[in-house]
Write a protein that holds these residues in place. Structure first.
Motif, short mmCIF file in Angstrom:
data_model
loop_
_atom_site.label_atom_id
_atom_site.label_comp_id
_atom_site.label_asym_id
_atom_site.label_seq_id
_atom_site.Cartn_x
_atom_site.Cartn_y
_atom_site.Cartn_z
N MET A 18 0.81 -1.20 0.00
CA MET A 18 0.00 0.00 0.00
C MET A 18 0.85 1.26 0.00
SD MET A 18 -2.92 -1.31 -0.17
CE MET A 18 -4.20 -0.17 0.23
N ARG A 19 1.98 1.22 0.65
CA ARG A 19 2.85 2.40 0.71
C ARG A 19 3.93 2.30 -0.36
NH1 ARG A 19 3.11 5.16 6.15
NH2 ARG A 19 1.37 4.26 7.27
N GLY A 20 4.12 3.39 -1.07
CA GLY A 20 5.16 3.45 -2.08
C GLY A 20 4.82 2.74 -3.38
N LEU A 21 3.56 2.38 -3.57
CA LEU A 21 3.18 1.66 -4.78
C LEU A 21 3.31 2.55 -6.01
CD1 LEU A 21 2.09 -0.94 -5.98
CD2 LEU A 21 -0.22 -0.10 -5.56
N LEU A 22 2.85 3.79 -5.90
CA LEU A 22 2.95 4.71 -7.02
C LEU A 22 4.40 5.00 -7.37
CD1 LEU A 22 1.62 6.63 -9.04
CD2 LEU A 22 1.66 8.37 -7.27
N ALA A 23 5.22 5.21 -6.36
CA ALA A 23 6.64 5.49 -6.60
C ALA A 23 7.32 4.31 -7.27
CB ALA A 23 7.33 5.84 -5.29
N LYS A 24 6.98 3.12 -6.87
CA LYS A 24 7.58 1.92 -7.47
C LYS A 24 7.16 1.78 -8.93
CE LYS A 24 7.89 -3.06 -6.88
NZ LYS A 24 7.40 -4.23 -6.17
N CYS A 25 5.89 2.00 -9.22
CA CYS A 25 5.41 1.89 -10.59
C CYS A 25 5.99 3.01 -11.46
CB CYS A 25 3.89 1.95 -10.62
SG CYS A 25 3.10 0.48 -9.93
N LEU A 26 6.05 4.22 -10.92
CA LEU A 26 6.60 5.34 -11.70
C LEU A 26 8.07 5.13 -12.01
CD1 LEU A 26 4.95 8.52 -10.18
CD2 LEU A 26 4.56 7.52 -12.40
N GLN A 27 8.81 4.61 -11.08
CA GLN A 27 10.23 4.37 -11.30
C GLN A 27 10.43 3.41 -12.47
OE1 GLN A 27 12.16 2.61 -7.93
NE2 GLN A 27 14.17 3.40 -8.52
N PHE A 28 9.64 2.38 -12.54
CA PHE A 28 9.72 1.42 -13.64
C PHE A 28 9.31 2.07 -14.97
CE2 PHE A 28 7.42 -1.62 -16.32
CZ PHE A 28 8.46 -2.49 -16.63
N HIS A 29 8.19 2.80 -14.97
CA HIS A 29 7.67 3.37 -16.21
C HIS A 29 8.52 4.54 -16.72
CE1 HIS A 29 4.05 1.06 -15.09
NE2 HIS A 29 3.97 0.93 -16.41
N ILE A 30 9.06 5.34 -15.82
CA ILE A 30 9.91 6.46 -16.25
C ILE A 30 11.18 5.92 -16.91
CG2 ILE A 30 11.40 8.31 -15.40
CD1 ILE A 30 9.16 9.07 -13.50
#
Length: 75
Positions: free
Chosen positions: A11-23
């Motif tokens: 639940m925590r850091g999910l967006l940051a993890k996905c953005l890091q991969f996609h960026i």
């Protein structure tokens, strides 16, 4: 099945993890697209312009257009 056997969702850091991969993927794809544009469009166009203007005589071309009647004010 016991309730402890299921893993908890992140639940925590999910967006940051996905953005890091996609960026990272976006950067790679954009660099590949820029290279493709450079080598398939820009370089051949630059070479074509250089080939055209290597032997281009503007005075001769102007005289041909004047003889053809394109310029009404130049006689």
């Amino acid at each position: 099945m016991s309730p402890s056997a299921l893993t908890k969702p992140q639940m925590r850091g999910l967006l940051a993890k996905c953005l890091q991969f996609h960026i990272g993927g976006v950067i790679v794809v954009s660099l590949e697209t820029a290279d493709f544009q450079q080598f398939s469009v820009a370089d051949p166009r630059e070479k074509a312009y250089a080939d055209f203007y290597r032997n281009y005589d503007s005075v001769k071309y102007f005289e041909e257009m004047t003889k053809a009647g394109i310029f009404q004010s130049a006689k």
